[in-house]
Motif scaffolding. Structure first.
Motif, PDB file in Angstrom:
ATOM      1  N   ALA A 129      19.399  -2.333 -11.983  1.00 26.09           N
ATOM      2  CA  ALA A 129      20.301  -1.791 -13.002  1.00 26.09           C
ATOM      3  C   ALA A 129      21.659  -2.477 -12.933  1.00 26.09           C
ATOM      4  N   PRO A 130      22.417  -2.440 -14.024  1.00 27.83           N
ATOM      5  CA  PRO A 130      23.800  -2.924 -13.964  1.00 27.83           C
ATOM      6  C   PRO A 130      24.575  -2.151 -12.907  1.00 27.83           C
ATOM      7  N   GLY A 131      25.250  -2.853 -12.037  1.00 28.04           N
ATOM      8  CA  GLY A 131      25.989  -2.192 -10.970  1.00 28.04           C
ATOM      9  C   GLY A 131      25.216  -2.100  -9.678  1.00 28.04           C
ATOM     10  N   GLY A 132      23.934  -2.491  -9.693  1.00 25.29           N
ATOM     11  CA  GLY A 132      23.163  -2.482  -8.462  1.00 25.29           C
ATOM     12  C   GLY A 132      21.834  -1.780  -8.621  1.00 25.29           C
ATOM     13  N   SER A 133      20.895  -2.107  -7.757  1.00 26.54           N
ATOM     14  CA  SER A 133      19.559  -1.523  -7.830  1.00 26.54           C
ATOM     15  C   SER A 133      19.617  -0.035  -7.528  1.00 26.54           C
ATOM     16  N   VAL A 134      18.701   0.687  -8.148  1.00 23.09           N
ATOM     17  CA  VAL A 134      18.645   2.135  -7.968  1.00 23.09           C
ATOM     18  C   VAL A 134      17.193   2.572  -8.017  1.00 23.09           C
ATOM     19  N   ARG A 135      16.863   3.591  -7.233  1.00 20.28           N
ATOM     20  CA  ARG A 135      15.535   4.179  -7.298  1.00 20.28           C
ATOM     21  C   ARG A 135      15.552   5.307  -8.329  1.00 20.28           C
ATOM     22  N   VAL A 136      14.651   5.253  -9.292  1.00 23.20           N
ATOM     23  CA  VAL A 136      14.503   6.308 -10.286  1.00 23.20           C
ATOM     24  C   VAL A 136      13.196   7.023 -10.009  1.00 23.20           C
ATOM     25  N   VAL A 137      13.273   8.329  -9.804  1.00 24.97           N
ATOM     26  CA  VAL A 137      12.107   9.149  -9.501  1.00 24.97           C
ATOM     27  C   VAL A 137      11.996  10.227 -10.575  1.00 24.97           C
ATOM     28  N   THR A 138      10.834  10.333 -11.191  1.00 22.58           N
ATOM     29  CA  THR A 138      10.606  11.425 -12.130  1.00 22.58           C
ATOM     30  C   THR A 138       9.419  12.256 -11.659  1.00 22.58           C
ATOM     31  N   ALA A 173       9.063  -9.915   4.226  1.00 24.84           N
ATOM     32  CA  ALA A 173       7.748 -10.126   3.631  1.00 24.84           C
ATOM     33  C   ALA A 173       6.909 -11.017   4.531  1.00 24.84           C
ATOM     34  N   GLU A 174       5.604 -10.812   4.497  1.00 26.47           N
ATOM     35  CA  GLU A 174       4.690 -11.678   5.242  1.00 26.47           C
ATOM     36  C   GLU A 174       4.696 -13.078   4.647  1.00 26.47           C
ATOM     37  N   ASN A 175       4.670 -13.138   3.315  1.00 28.17           N
ATOM     38  CA  ASN A 175       4.790 -14.398   2.593  1.00 28.17           C
ATOM     39  C   ASN A 175       5.272 -14.058   1.191  1.00 28.17           C
ATOM     40  N   ALA A 176       5.418 -15.089   0.360  1.00 29.04           N
ATOM     41  CA  ALA A 176       6.017 -14.888  -0.957  1.00 29.04           C
ATOM     42  C   ALA A 176       5.062 -14.295  -1.978  1.00 29.04           C
ATOM     43  N   THR A 177       3.763 -14.309  -1.706  1.00 29.18           N
ATOM     44  CA  THR A 177       2.809 -13.920  -2.753  1.00 29.18           C
ATOM     45  C   THR A 177       1.903 -12.760  -2.385  1.00 29.18           C
ATOM     46  N   GLY A 178       1.841 -12.370  -1.129  1.00 30.28           N
ATOM     47  CA  GLY A 178       0.904 -11.340  -0.703  1.00 30.28           C
ATOM     48  C   GLY A 178       1.426  -9.935  -0.901  1.00 30.28           C
ATOM     49  N   PRO A 179       0.594  -8.931  -0.596  1.00 28.01           N
ATOM     50  CA  PRO A 179       1.010  -7.538  -0.782  1.00 28.01           C
ATOM     51  C   PRO A 179       1.977  -7.027   0.280  1.00 28.01           C
ATOM     52  N   PHE A 180       2.100  -7.734   1.404  1.00 31.04           N
ATOM     53  CA  PHE A 180       3.054  -7.323   2.418  1.00 31.04           C
ATOM     54  C   PHE A 180       4.442  -7.819   2.029  1.00 31.04           C
ATOM     55  N   ALA A 181       5.004  -7.192   1.018  1.00 35.42           N
ATOM     56  CA  ALA A 181       6.296  -7.596   0.487  1.00 35.42           C
ATOM     57  C   ALA A 181       7.422  -7.051   1.362  1.00 35.42           C
ATOM     58  N   ALA A 182       8.634  -7.543   1.126  1.00 32.68           N
ATOM     59  CA  ALA A 182       9.798  -7.023   1.845  1.00 32.68           C
ATOM     60  C   ALA A 182       9.946  -5.527   1.560  1.00 32.68           C
ATOM     61  N   THR A 183      10.341  -4.771   2.564  1.00 36.66           N
ATOM     62  CA  THR A 183      10.382  -3.312   2.426  1.00 36.66           C
ATOM     63  C   THR A 183      11.760  -2.776   2.041  1.00 36.66           C
ATOM     64  N   ALA A 184      12.750  -3.648   1.887  1.00 38.76           N
ATOM     65  CA  ALA A 184      14.098  -3.181   1.555  1.00 38.76           C
ATOM     66  C   ALA A 184      14.083  -2.375   0.255  1.00 38.76           C
ATOM     67  N   ARG A 185      14.783  -1.239   0.279  1.00 37.02           N
ATOM     68  CA  ARG A 185      14.894  -0.384  -0.904  1.00 37.02           C
ATOM     69  C   ARG A 185      16.329   0.098  -1.008  1.00 37.02           C
ATOM     70  N   PRO A 186      16.829   0.319  -2.208  1.00 36.69           N
ATOM     71  CA  PRO A 186      18.183   0.870  -2.328  1.00 36.69           C
ATOM     72  C   PRO A 186      18.202   2.332  -1.907  1.00 36.69           C
ATOM     73  N   VAL A 187      19.310   2.745  -1.318  1.00 37.26           N
ATOM     74  CA  VAL A 187      19.444   4.155  -0.943  1.00 37.26           C
ATOM     75  C   VAL A 187      19.869   4.992  -2.139  1.00 37.26           C
ATOM     76  N   SER A 188      20.543   4.367  -3.109  1.00 39.27           N
ATOM     77  CA  SER A 188      20.983   5.088  -4.304  1.00 39.27           C
ATOM     78  C   SER A 188      19.778   5.527  -5.122  1.00 39.27           C
ATOM     79  N   ALA A 189      19.805   6.765  -5.608  1.00 38.88           N
ATOM     80  CA  ALA A 189      18.630   7.289  -6.298  1.00 38.88           C
ATOM     81  C   ALA A 189      19.013   8.289  -7.380  1.00 38.88           C
ATOM     82  N   ILE A 190      18.145   8.351  -8.374  1.00 37.53           N
ATOM     83  CA  ILE A 190      18.176   9.373  -9.421  1.00 37.53           C
ATOM     84  C   ILE A 190      16.829  10.090  -9.350  1.00 37.53           C
ATOM     85  N   VAL A 191      16.845  11.393  -9.235  1.00 39.22           N
ATOM     86  CA  VAL A 191      15.621  12.187  -9.239  1.00 39.22           C
ATOM     87  C   VAL A 191      15.716  13.153 -10.411  1.00 39.22           C
ATOM     88  N   CYS A 192      14.738  13.076 -11.306  1.00 44.48           N
ATOM     89  CA  CYS A 192      14.838  13.863 -12.530  1.00 44.48           C
ATOM     90  C   CYS A 192      13.480  14.442 -12.896  1.00 44.48           C
TER      91      CYS A 192
END
Length: 288
Positions: A129-138, A173-192
């Motif tokens: 999102a503009p201003g930084g990544s955010v987790r949106v949960v519905t 990440a294990e590599n650039a294409t596999g399912p073991f992707a980087a686990t970093a997630r933003p702490v900022s969240a919207i729950v609605c």
């Protein structure tokens, strides 16, 4: 960033007519949204009142060009005829923002023999999102069982703590294409979503309570509407116009919560009390 959260009851309006494109038209009237979080979207559930289409997730994708439509199924039941699709009931996020990870969290469903109930789900998308990544949960919590609702609130808080741990201690990440992707997630969240819990109820208060056992300092949640309207009580969001289904009277049960770190970016949060396009009223959030 403009986000609308709405329990659309498969496009069924307060008079009982189903027309999902009309519902989307009402959402567009409210705001030029970047994110649309919907509850009660169906596939294979034509037997529901008003007769929704066979695949409302596909209907959303066709009606919203340029948007990514993400689905999460809660109740997933056998078809009523051999050639019919499975009966599926859940949530959707439609967004024109870039989407990183997507998570589908099955919510707890402790046995409660005194109450009808269904499997519930929380759909999470990490948006750039503009201003930084955010987790949106519905999400859409259980209506009939307080025991299940409280368990689901606890799970949403636990998912947030888990995300904060990934934010603080990401794995590569294990590599650039596999399912073991980087686990970093933003702490900022919207729950609605539709919490099926009245304003200031036990479940509501539990969700916004300070987080215990919080080694990674995850920010707690605040109600975006009450932050935007200090000292006021939110208007009713369910049963305002559909008094047949809500014969016991309306209630305020649809909320948008944001993590405390998003407070400075909160521009406004409003409940649209004019539309009759569902038995619930939509909630609009704007972030700088």
């Amino acid at each position: 960033m403009r986000l609308i959260s709405w329990n659309v009851q498969w496009g069924r309006d307060a008079s009982g007519d189903v027309d999902l494109p009309r519902t989307l038209g009402e959402a567009k009237r409210i705001a030029d949204f970047d994110v649309l979080c919907l509850q009660e979207i169906t596939r294979g559930f034509g037997v529901l009142p008003g007769g929704p289409s066979s695949d409302q997730f596909a209907e959303l994708a066709a009606a919203l060009p340029g948007f990514t439509v993400i689905e999460a199924i809660g109740a997933d039941l056998p078809p009523l005829a051999p050639s019919a699709p499975r009966r599926q009931f859940g949530n959707a996020i439609a967004t024109r923002l870039p989407v990183a990870q997507v998570f589908r969290h099955a919510l707890p469903w402790p046995a409660d023999p005194a109450a009808p109930s269904m499997q519930r789900v929380a759909l999470e998308a990490v948006l750039q999102a503009p201003g930084g990544s955010v987790r949106v949960v519905t999400t859409h919590l259980e209506f009939y069982s307080l025991e299940q609702r409280l368990a689901q609130v606890d799970a949403l808080r636990a998912f947030h703590l888990e995300a904060a741990a990934h934010a603080a201690r990401p794995a590569p990440a294990e590599n650039a294409t596999g399912p073991f992707a980087a686990t970093a997630r933003p702490v900022s969240a919207i729950v609605c979503g539709d919490f099926n819990s009245e304003f200031d109820s036990e479940a509501y208060r539990r969700f916004i309570a300070p987080l215990d056992d919080n080694p990674h300092h995850a920010p707690s949640f605040v109600d975006a509407w009450t932050e935007s309207h200090p000292g006021k009580t939110p208007p009713m969001t369910a049963g305002v116009y559909d008094t047949k289904q809500w014969s016991s009277g309306p209630m305020a049960c649809d909320f948008v919560f944001v993590t405390e770190d998003l407070r400075p970016r909160l521009r406004r949060c409003e409940i649209d009390s004019a539309t009759h396009a569902s038995d619930h009223q939509p909630v609009l959030l704007e972030l700088d």
